[in-house]
Every structure is written in C-alpha cells, then in structure tokens.
Design an enzyme around this catalytic site. Sequence first.
Site, PDB file in Angstrom:
ATOM      1  N   GLY A  29     -17.794   7.816  51.907  1.00 42.37           N
ATOM      2  CA  GLY A  29     -16.621   7.511  51.093  1.00 42.37           C
ATOM      3  C   GLY A  29     -15.354   7.995  51.749  1.00 42.37           C
ATOM      4  O   GLY A  29     -15.399   8.807  52.679  1.00 42.37           O
ATOM      5  N   GLU A  34      16.679  -2.962  43.097  1.00 46.61           N
ATOM      6  CA  GLU A  34      15.542  -2.370  42.370  1.00 46.61           C
ATOM      7  C   GLU A  34      15.515  -2.857  40.919  1.00 46.61           C
ATOM      8  O   GLU A  34      14.443  -3.128  40.370  1.00 46.61           O
ATOM      9  CB  GLU A  34      15.599  -0.833  42.419  1.00 46.61           C
ATOM     10  CG  GLU A  34      15.484  -0.227  43.821  1.00 46.61           C
ATOM     11  CD  GLU A  34      14.264  -0.685  44.593  1.00 46.61           C
ATOM     12  OE1 GLU A  34      13.216  -0.955  43.977  1.00 46.61           O
ATOM     13  OE2 GLU A  34      14.363  -0.808  45.837  1.00 46.61           O
TER      14      GLU A  34
END
Length: 627
Positions: free
Chosen positions: A232, A458
């Site tokens: 992992g 933004e």
Amino acid sequence: MDSASKTPGPNIRYKLIVAGIIALLAASLLGLVMLQERAATEAQARKNPTAQAFEKAPEAWLANPREASEFERALTARELAAVAVDGQLVLYTDRQGRQFSSHLINCGPGCRNELVSRLGELSVKQGFALTSIDIDARTASQRLTQSLDKVAGVLAGLLPILLIVGLLAYFQLRGTLGQRTKLAEKPDIRFDDVIGAEEAKKALRRVAAFMKDPAQYAAVGAQAPRGVLLDGPPGTGKTLLAKALAGECGASFISVDGSSFSSMFYGAGINKVKELFARARQAAPCIVFIDEIDGIGRRSSGKDAHGGEQEQNRIINRLLVEMDGFSSLENVVVIGATNHIDNIDEAMRRPGRFDLMVRTSLPTAPEREALFGLYLGKVKADSGMDIASIARTSVGMSPADVANCVNRAAAYAAEAGETSVSEERVYQSLETHQLGGEVSSTKSVITPETLRRIAFHESGHALVAHVLNAGTVERISIEPRGPALGVTYVARHNEEPLHGEQELRSRLAMMLAGREAELIAFGNTSSGASDDLKRASELATSMIGSYGFGKTFGLLSMAGVPRELIGPDVQKSLLDEARQLLESAQAECRRVLEEKRDRLDNLAELLLGQETISGAPLKRVLSGEAA
Ligand code: ADP
C-alpha cells in the site's frame, strides 16, 4: 531482557574484521619503518672507514664542543689528525687523539666559507684525513621527541584512512546492535487503534488466531501462515497494522528495514538475516516486520549478476531458507511491507513463504473524519470544529498525512502563542500540505490589480461549482502558496468510484470558470488559467476518446484502438469534438456567471477583504444571501 545477546557469532565476525584491518595497518607501518632502516644501512655500507668511525659514535666528539675559533687555531697549528664535516658541524681529532666538535656557523658566514674551501687544500698539505659524514647531532631526549613526532606524522597521514575504517566498523556494529534494541518492543497497540483498513484487519485476524494457538493449527494439519506481504501507499498504516497484530497476540515485535541487510562487508548481510531469525525464534511468539522489503526482494539473473547483486541474491536465499525452516509449532510470522509489490521476487510469494497478500489504501472521507477526530483528540483543540468539512477537503491524504497535518496545526498555534488549536490553524496546515508550501514570498510582489484578478478568478470557480452542483465548495483562499496564487476547494458530494456524464460536464465548466470570470470582470484574461485549461483539455479528450461521451467515435475507445490505426484524420476529429465540448462548457459557465454577476462581485469583494472564506459566510454568499 535481551535474549539476542546469546547469539554472538556475527559480532565476533565483525570484531575479527576490525581487528584484521587494524593488524594490516600496523603491519604496513612496521614495513615502512623497516624499509627506511634498510635504506639507511645500505647507505652506511657504501661509506669509507674514516667516515664510518665518526658516524658510529659521534657522541665522543659531540661531548667536547669547542668554539669555531679554537678549531681554526688547531687547524693553523697543524694539530689535526682527522676532520669530518656534516654541513655546519665539524668533528675533529687532534694528533694526541683528543676528540672535539665545533659549529662553523659560530665563526660567521665569511669565515666559514673560507674555512670550508681551505679544508680540502690543508688536508692534503698537512696530511689529516678529511671526510664528509652524516650524523644525528641531537641528544637522546631530542631524538626521542623527534622520533615520536615522526611517528605522529605517519599516523596523521594514516588518520583519514583509520577514521573511515573506524566509522565503517562502528556503523556496521551499530546496525546490528540497533536491531537488537528493537527486540525489546512489545506493542500495546490493538486493531481498534487502527482506523479503517477493515480488509487488512480481517486478514490479519486470521494470522492472530494462528499465533494465539499454533498447536491447534498443527493438530488439524492446517498450514500455518508464515509470511504476510502488506502492500500500500506510504503512511497507510502498514507498520501500525503489524504492531497491532503483535499487540493482539502479546507477541514481540522486531522491525528492520529491507535495505539494512545490504552491507559493504561480504557476507555480513547474510549474517544479519541469520541473526534476525535467531532472535525471533528466541523471542517467540514474535512478529518480524521488514519495512520496504522490496529493498531485498528482487533477484537478478544468475550469470549476469555482479558482486553486489550476487550478495543480494544470497540474502534473499537466506531469508527464504530461514522461512522454510520454521517448524509447524514455531510461532514466528514475517510481515513484509512494500509499495512496489511488482518488485518482489516470485520465489518469495510461494506457499509457505509470503503467501498472504494484504492491501492497504488511502482512507475514505468518513475514515479521514475519524482520523482527524483521533489526532485532534491528542492535542488541545477547539471544540465544535467542522471535522466533516475538514475531512472532505483533505481528499488524497494518508493517515500519516492527517497525523502530520494536526501536528503542524498545533505547531502553528504554539508559534502564534495561542492556547489551543483552532479550525483555522488546521486549514492553514492542510493548505500547506495540499499546495506544497507555506504562504510564498510572491505575496509581497502581487499588485492590488493582480490580487483583484485572482479574487475574481477563484470566485468564478467557486460560483460555477456551486450553481452547477459540481461538488461542495468548502473554502476559497487568495493567499499564494507553493506554485498556486489562489485556491478553491471543491469536494465531491461522495467518493464513488464512478463519475456521471453530467458531473464531468459540470467539472469542465467549473475548471473554465476562473478564466471566464476574469473575462467578465476585466474584458481580458491572463496566464493564470493555464493549469485550468490543461486539466480541462485532458478531461475533455478522455470524455470523447475513452468514456464514450462523443458522437464521432460513439462507443470506440481510443485506448483500445491500435496506434497504427489512429491516423491524423482520427486525431483531428477527436480534438475537434473535444474542443466543441470545452466550448459548450464555456458557454454554460458564462451563462451562470452573467446570471449571478452580483454573487460573483460579492464573493470577490469579500475575498479581497478577508483573503480566505469558508463555512457559513461562504455558503451565504454562494447562495445569494447578503454577505
Ligand atoms: P506505513 O508503514 O504504511 O508507511 P505507518 O504505519 O508507519 O505507515 O503510519 C505512520 C503513522 O501514521 C502511524 O504512526 C500513525 O500515527 C499514522 N497512521 C497510519 N495509519 C493509520 C490508521 N489506519 N489509523 C490511525 N493512524 C494511522
């Protein structure tokens, strides 16, 4: 208790290696001195008998020093029988056999030069012997001091080599001892302390059942688990799970790093493996955890392998021999962790070796929420934080990242002299992690006009994401961090593995909305949209070429079509349709922004005032309520 100290074999070997190196150095030193002496003896043998007589015991002459003028007088008075010169030093014997010495320098340079040139002529005229000698005119104590100086000089030359050898030996020994200290560990961690990773825990519980009662397994002839591979990404709890397994069974836990077996000393790596397993057997029940096992896990083909690789192969073989040698009642389980499972040798995965594979993965949003809850519980944090929102904003973070993020937030709070960790500090830390840096120095060079542009850019992303339901807008910031000048966090409503066509179209519009907002507010655009355009183009080409959302290719996926069949015409049609898709997304986001222009302006103004907006104020402006 340190039962490992009962297996001294490898330590003795290291000590022998170190002792061998020191002996070698001493022998070289001795050899050097002997060579020097031999050269001196040979030079001596080539000299005449008069010189040899002076040189044999110069102390007899040196014991009676005389002024240079006295030597001059004896010379003029024809009293000399033999004269020996060594630079400025003269040893002489008079006709009565008395022995004296004199330093010519004492009579001044003019006198000495004259004397030296005269000596040759006078020796012939007066019939005294004249010879040149090479003696050591120092006293015994001077000689001792200078000899010591010489030895020190040689040692100083050898010092770097001695230092390197010493350090190597030290680290080699320390490496071995380091493993030993880890033996004492008896973790008190349990599976419940590991958040998420349910699949891995399920598999490891079976291993725990064996470790608690190996006799029962042996009685029914079941094959005992011997090796587990944990695969992992970094920080997903592989070490923690292995410790929890040891904790659940009350077993000892020995942890080593795969790369620690590699050694500069031939054979040392194999001894480390042997020593490791000897300790594990003595400490049973025991978990041996080998981190980054891919460091030793790949064998190279036999005849091409060079020295280092052959050693590597021998280390792997030794590891497998040790694992094959476990008896059915021996309670030792080896856990290897890796995030490069493909680099593990096939032979290591055979039955009876690392035959159980367990994957760990990045946590889901609820798991991240639990992780933030856990780690915020370990520091002094404000109550009432919106942890669910923090968890949604932290997509892609591993449990270790979450732990680090909370730690960093606590450090920020401490630096600012605050008494507890606020939500704002957690976000600040989160942004540092996600945007790859602290607030950058770019901030000081941004002009008010550019800041205004960034605020509209933004706000455009946020408003379109909100109106087209591309996700939940969690936070907007116009503080530059890392390479980003501003950032808008939009979290997906869920973390389903599938993305619907409508969701992807909304995402396309959201990506283009920054540029579109700039166009609306200023009538022109800037280079600030380059990354948005890149990501939108990638998504649009995938939607047409791979996801089957286009008309030209229908169900054909470019990923499945052989490359030689994708000619320029096919490429052109793909790009044309992807471009149309982008243009329709652009039209959609322009419509939204023009329709909600007041919200766009309000959001941009609020951002300019506060730099960062999140939570309720953000929601209010996005949904058109008064700011
Ligand atoms: P790996 O071995 O996969 O690189 P670690 O087990 O060393 O990851 O994890 C590093 C740290 O991250 C741990 O010490 C722990 O603080 C935290 N951590 C990792 N996974 C979890 C988890 N599932 N639950 C709680 N904390 C975790």
